[in-house]
Design a protein around this motif. Sequence first.
Motif, short mmCIF file in Angstrom:
data_model
loop_
_atom_site.label_atom_id
_atom_site.label_comp_id
_atom_site.label_asym_id
_atom_site.label_seq_id
_atom_site.Cartn_x
_atom_site.Cartn_y
_atom_site.Cartn_z
N ALA A 341 25.36 -5.00 -8.89
CA ALA A 341 24.05 -5.37 -8.73
C ALA A 341 23.33 -5.66 -10.01
CB ALA A 341 23.68 -3.99 -8.11
N VAL A 342 23.59 -5.38 -11.07
CA VAL A 342 22.94 -5.78 -12.12
C VAL A 342 23.42 -7.32 -12.40
CG1 VAL A 342 23.06 -5.36 -14.77
CG2 VAL A 342 22.85 -3.30 -13.42
N GLN A 343 24.56 -7.56 -12.25
CA GLN A 343 25.01 -8.86 -12.46
C GLN A 343 24.21 -9.98 -11.50
OE1 GLN A 343 26.96 -9.75 -14.94
NE2 GLN A 343 27.10 -11.87 -14.37
N ILE A 344 24.08 -9.44 -10.19
CA ILE A 344 23.45 -10.15 -9.45
C ILE A 344 21.91 -10.70 -9.73
CG2 ILE A 344 22.36 -10.31 -7.07
CD1 ILE A 344 25.08 -9.11 -6.07
N LEU A 345 21.27 -9.34 -10.22
CA LEU A 345 19.79 -9.83 -10.63
C LEU A 345 19.70 -10.38 -11.86
CD1 LEU A 345 19.25 -7.44 -8.45
CD2 LEU A 345 17.49 -6.45 -9.91
N GLY A 346 20.72 -10.61 -12.76
CA GLY A 346 20.78 -11.58 -13.79
C GLY A 346 20.11 -10.86 -15.00
N GLY A 347 19.36 -11.59 -15.78
CA GLY A 347 18.47 -10.79 -16.87
C GLY A 347 17.61 -9.61 -16.36
N TYR A 348 16.98 -9.93 -15.22
CA TYR A 348 16.11 -8.86 -14.62
C TYR A 348 16.98 -7.44 -14.43
CZ TYR A 348 12.58 -12.59 -13.80
OH TYR A 348 11.78 -13.40 -13.93
N GLY A 349 18.06 -7.67 -14.01
CA GLY A 349 19.15 -6.38 -13.87
C GLY A 349 19.22 -5.68 -15.13
N TYR A 350 19.01 -6.25 -16.04
CA TYR A 350 19.13 -5.56 -17.44
C TYR A 350 17.89 -5.03 -18.08
CZ TYR A 350 21.65 -4.72 -22.08
OH TYR A 350 22.13 -4.13 -22.93
N THR A 351 16.91 -5.06 -17.37
CA THR A 351 15.59 -4.65 -17.66
C THR A 351 15.37 -3.39 -16.74
OG1 THR A 351 14.14 -5.75 -16.05
CG2 THR A 351 14.97 -7.06 -18.25
N ALA A 352 14.33 -2.69 -17.28
CA ALA A 352 13.81 -1.47 -16.47
C ALA A 352 12.66 -1.69 -15.58
CB ALA A 352 13.30 -0.38 -17.67
N ASP A 353 12.47 -3.21 -15.54
CA ASP A 353 11.41 -3.47 -14.63
C ASP A 353 12.03 -3.24 -13.11
OD1 ASP A 353 9.66 -4.15 -16.45
OD2 ASP A 353 10.44 -6.29 -16.65
N PHE A 354 13.19 -3.25 -12.93
CA PHE A 354 14.29 -3.01 -11.69
C PHE A 354 14.96 -1.84 -11.60
CE2 PHE A 354 12.84 -7.38 -11.70
CZ PHE A 354 12.73 -7.77 -10.22
N ARG A 358 19.19 1.34 -13.77
CA ARG A 358 19.26 3.02 -13.85
C ARG A 358 20.23 3.41 -12.67
NH1 ARG A 358 14.78 4.53 -10.91
NH2 ARG A 358 15.88 5.52 -9.15
N TYR A 359 20.47 2.61 -11.76
CA TYR A 359 21.54 3.16 -10.91
C TYR A 359 23.10 3.01 -11.58
CZ TYR A 359 18.11 2.10 -6.78
OH TYR A 359 17.19 2.12 -6.16
N MET A 360 22.98 2.04 -12.34
CA MET A 360 24.48 1.71 -13.19
C MET A 360 24.59 2.80 -14.11
SD MET A 360 25.67 -1.40 -15.45
CE MET A 360 26.81 -1.54 -16.55
N ARG A 361 23.54 3.13 -14.97
CA ARG A 361 23.59 4.37 -15.80
C ARG A 361 23.94 5.61 -15.02
NH1 ARG A 361 19.18 5.54 -17.71
NH2 ARG A 361 17.53 3.99 -16.79
N GLU A 362 23.16 5.94 -13.97
CA GLU A 362 23.36 7.29 -13.16
C GLU A 362 24.86 7.18 -12.50
OE1 GLU A 362 19.12 8.19 -11.79
OE2 GLU A 362 20.32 7.08 -10.40
N ALA A 363 25.31 6.03 -12.17
CA ALA A 363 26.76 6.03 -11.49
C ALA A 363 27.73 6.47 -12.40
CB ALA A 363 27.01 4.54 -10.93
N LYS A 364 27.53 6.17 -13.63
CA LYS A 364 28.71 6.54 -14.57
C LYS A 364 28.87 8.25 -14.61
CE LYS A 364 31.99 6.23 -16.86
NZ LYS A 364 32.87 5.72 -16.63
N VAL A 365 27.88 9.05 -14.58
CA VAL A 365 28.01 10.47 -14.69
C VAL A 365 28.82 10.95 -13.41
CG1 VAL A 365 26.12 11.46 -13.51
CG2 VAL A 365 27.03 12.51 -15.52
N LEU A 366 28.65 10.19 -12.45
CA LEU A 366 29.38 10.56 -11.19
C LEU A 366 30.99 10.78 -11.21
CD1 LEU A 366 27.01 9.13 -8.65
CD2 LEU A 366 27.22 11.44 -9.41
N GLN A 367 31.31 9.63 -11.96
CA GLN A 367 32.85 9.74 -12.21
C GLN A 367 33.31 10.85 -13.09
OE1 GLN A 367 32.74 5.59 -13.94
NE2 GLN A 367 34.17 4.99 -12.40
N ILE A 368 32.51 11.70 -13.88
CA ILE A 368 32.76 12.60 -14.77
C ILE A 368 32.63 13.96 -14.25
CG2 ILE A 368 32.18 13.51 -17.10
CD1 ILE A 368 31.28 10.67 -17.77
N VAL A 369 31.55 14.38 -13.40
CA VAL A 369 30.96 15.65 -12.98
C VAL A 369 32.04 16.12 -12.16
CG1 VAL A 369 28.74 15.54 -13.68
CG2 VAL A 369 29.30 14.97 -11.24
#
Length: 390
Positions: A341-354, A358-369
């Motif tokens: 999803a970040v890749q599809i949004l391109g540069g905007y996907g890398y900003t906190a405007d979208f 945040r979804y990408m950062r949140e997904a990471k913890v689900l592989q751990i907990v």
Amino acid sequence: MPDRAPQPVDRQLPTDEARDLISLVRDIAQQEIAPHAAEEEDAGRFPRELFGLLSRSGLLGLPYDSEYGGGDQPYEVYLQVLEELAAARLTVGLGVSVHTLASYALAAYGTKEQQVEHLPAMLGGGLLGAYCLSEPHSGSDAAALRTKAVREGDDWVINGTKAWITHGGIADFCTVMARTGEEGPRGITAFLVPGDAPGVSAAAPEKKMGMKGSPTAQVHFDDVRVSDDRRIGEEGQGFAIALSALDSGRLGIAACAIGVAQAALDEALAYAAQRRQFGKPIADFQGLRFMLADMATQIEAGRALYLAAARLRDAGRPFARQAAMAKLHCTDTAMRVTTDAVQILGGYGYTADFPAERYMREAKVLQIVEGTNQIQRMVIARHLVGPEER
């Protein structure tokens, strides 16, 4: 940019009551959760008042017995509620999952007297729970825990530190695994400890890459005295209780992961439909269409997997292997889908405007907990070919 309201998922629900329940959850998600998610996560605010609303709405005890304030809902329905909540804000979905996990020991192993005394407040009285198993030195090797409970007459005195505790410092009650006997899993006992008991304290919350609104902290137990009637199950049964709770908890994490993945897919679809390059929407480019198709397929497969495991649980059949598979597949899917999803949004996907980043950062913890995905693979392999040779 505020989060968009979660898009309705076409759900196969077993009863009219379940359909009404999902409709209620969607209303809460659209009106109370999603509009504030980005701002509150950025500010690191935990929505305690929202959990009060969820409690009053009957959403903090869904899979438990209505005799004690629960909702009498099968896991098949409860998990879909978690998915809806997590799609709106993971802090909320995961918070409900952890509270349900913290209530499990008493609901499944407590005496009738304990359940009558404590469960109504835990399930529908506005309380919030924490599950205290991991320690600074014992994460995946949970049986190596060092927190001790020593018998003194009719009381137990608990000393030790728990780590990575969701709701650490704000929980009203803690389900605590402590060593009461020999080293290893057979020397561990479960206790229900009030969050405000003398000697219970919390360190400063961890500074995390995601889920900043959900407090995660070490919890210290310094000569915490609890009566024997707060011991859950038999002495030495605590580790078995902990593992049983985690089988169900892993399904909660799986459902939350699919919620996050679905939210990321919805964001990517909306962006791809309106973003134009080379004279047409980028959704018209085959390479991007294939990405979206793969994302949707992975999500549907994950949803089917966690629901299949839930139906086994509801039928009273063994489901531990399928729970580990669901946790593994769904959280890996969330990581892949949010990255795409970040890749599809391109540069905007890398900003906190979208919200995609945040979804990408949140997904990471689900592989751990609740057991890293490497541990899930070990669990699955043990079911397939037996325990590893020593």
